[in-house]
Design an enzyme around this catalytic site. Structure first.
Site, short mmCIF file in Angstrom:
data_model
loop_
_atom_site.label_atom_id
_atom_site.label_comp_id
_atom_site.label_asym_id
_atom_site.label_seq_id
_atom_site.Cartn_x
_atom_site.Cartn_y
_atom_site.Cartn_z
N TYR A 157 -2.74 14.68 -11.89
CA TYR A 157 -2.09 14.04 -10.74
C TYR A 157 -2.94 12.88 -10.21
O TYR A 157 -2.45 11.75 -10.07
CB TYR A 157 -1.83 15.07 -9.63
CG TYR A 157 -1.30 14.46 -8.35
CD1 TYR A 157 -0.02 13.90 -8.31
CD2 TYR A 157 -2.06 14.45 -7.18
CE1 TYR A 157 0.48 13.34 -7.14
CE2 TYR A 157 -1.57 13.90 -6.01
CZ TYR A 157 -0.30 13.34 -5.99
OH TYR A 157 0.19 12.78 -4.84
N LYS A 161 -2.18 8.82 -10.26
CA LYS A 161 -2.10 8.00 -9.05
C LYS A 161 -3.10 6.84 -9.08
O LYS A 161 -2.86 5.79 -8.49
CB LYS A 161 -2.31 8.88 -7.82
CG LYS A 161 -1.14 9.84 -7.58
CD LYS A 161 0.09 9.09 -7.13
CE LYS A 161 1.36 9.84 -7.33
NZ LYS A 161 2.57 9.14 -6.84
#
Ligand SMILES: NC(=O)c1ccc[n+]([C@@H]2O[C@H](COP(=O)([O-])OP(=O)(O)OC[C@H]3O[C@@H](n4cnc5c(N)ncnc54)[C@H](OP(=O)(O)O)[C@@H]3O)[C@@H](O)[C@H]2O)c1
Length: 272
Positions: A157, A161
């Protein structure tokens, strides 16, 4: 130039069925631009579309699509081929899981990269070209404080990002002088249904309707986004995020990762 003249006549919001994406789509409609609403749940999309149409004189189209599936960018391009999309918002992208990298099958990380990196990159390539030809348009990509440095329980994750932030910065550098605004929004904890569900599942809040402590309100985040569309490439959302980034500026990367480790341990809550 009005919002509609700069970013209309249609916008596409990926991740529009609730929370930040639904609020962004509603704000776009309030500014007189038609909206394509995309997420996985058709019934919730229908509800958002009905709400928008009851309040604003715009058209909507719903697309129930899973952005983690291969080949979806082509499907989205086909489903919007008859529309002039002048504004792309890529909101979908939270991690519903928050577990160690090795606790999940590799397919979970692959799906994260597909949804958070591959598809937004493909959609930007598809939709930005006509925006450049028109000499106007806008692209907003949702990032996260998790992308500022690596930390446990958000391996894929956080990395996805980081990709989103640098991708938005680089795209801004190429498109800004061609009339296309690109903005990477870097958010801290925000009171969305997805975050509430995660914290509820971890025993951190006692009901999925409780406001998780220390969260920003969706309307405040979206308000900052609209105010800063032309202030790219990157916008740190909220005073807490801006203070955290300033503090990080005085630390080494290794020190920041240590901090992320502590923050992640605190975020694990009783279920951790
Ligand atoms: N909330 C926070 O605390 C926080 C903090 C930092 C950054 N952010 C960023 O803000 C953005 C929005 O986060 P969020 O908390 O609202 O949660 P989210 O899970 O990203 O949900 C937002 C929207 O995306 C849709 N979505 C999720 N996965 C999808 C998929 N595979 N295919 C199609 N649509 C999908 C959801 O609808 P469906 O379920 O109907 O598909 C929903 O409409 C994300 O990019 C996240 O990284 C959030």
């Amino acid at each position: 130039m009005t919002f509609a003249a700069k970013y209309g006549p249609w916008a596409l919001v990926a991740g529009a069925s609730d929370g930040l994406g639904a609020a962004f789509a509603t704000g776009i409609a309030a500014r007189g631009v038609n909206v394509v609403l995309l997420s996985r749940r058709q019934s919730v999309l229908d509800h958002v579309a009905a709400e928008i149409k009851s309040q604003h004189a715009v058209e909507t189209r719903t697309l129930a699509i899973d952005l983690a599936e291969p080949g979806v960018a082509s499907a989205i391009a086909m489903a919007t081929g008859d529309l002039e999309i002048g504004f792309l918002v890529y909101c979908a992208g939270a991690d519903p899981n928050f577990k160690p990298f090795l606790a999940n099958p590799i397919e979970a990380a692959e799906a994260m990269v597909q949804r958070n990196c591959m598809v937004p990159m493909q959609l930007c390539h598809h939709f930005a070209a006509p925006m450049v030809e028109r000499g106007r348009g806008g692209i907003v990509i949702f990032g996260s404080g998790a992308g500022l440095a690596g930390g446990p329980n958000m391996v894929a994750y956080g990395a996805s990002k980081a990709f989103d932030m640098v991708f938005a910065e680089a795209l801004w550098a190429e498109l800004h002088d061609k009339g296309v605004d690109v903005l990477g929004l870097i958010l801290g904890k925000t009171n969305t249904p997805a975050l509430r569900q995660l914290e509820y599942s971890r025993g951190q809040i006692s009901s999925p309707d409780d406001v998780p402590p220390g969260t920003a309100a969706v309307d405040d985040v979206i308000g900052e986004a609209f105010e800063n569309l032309a202030n790219g490439p990157t916008w740190m959302v909220g005073e807490d995020m801006r203070a955290a980034v300033q503090m990080m500026g005085s630390l080494t990367r290794n020190q920041i990762v240590e901090l992320m480790k502590h923050a992640s341990a605190a975020a694990m809550g009783p279920a951790g």
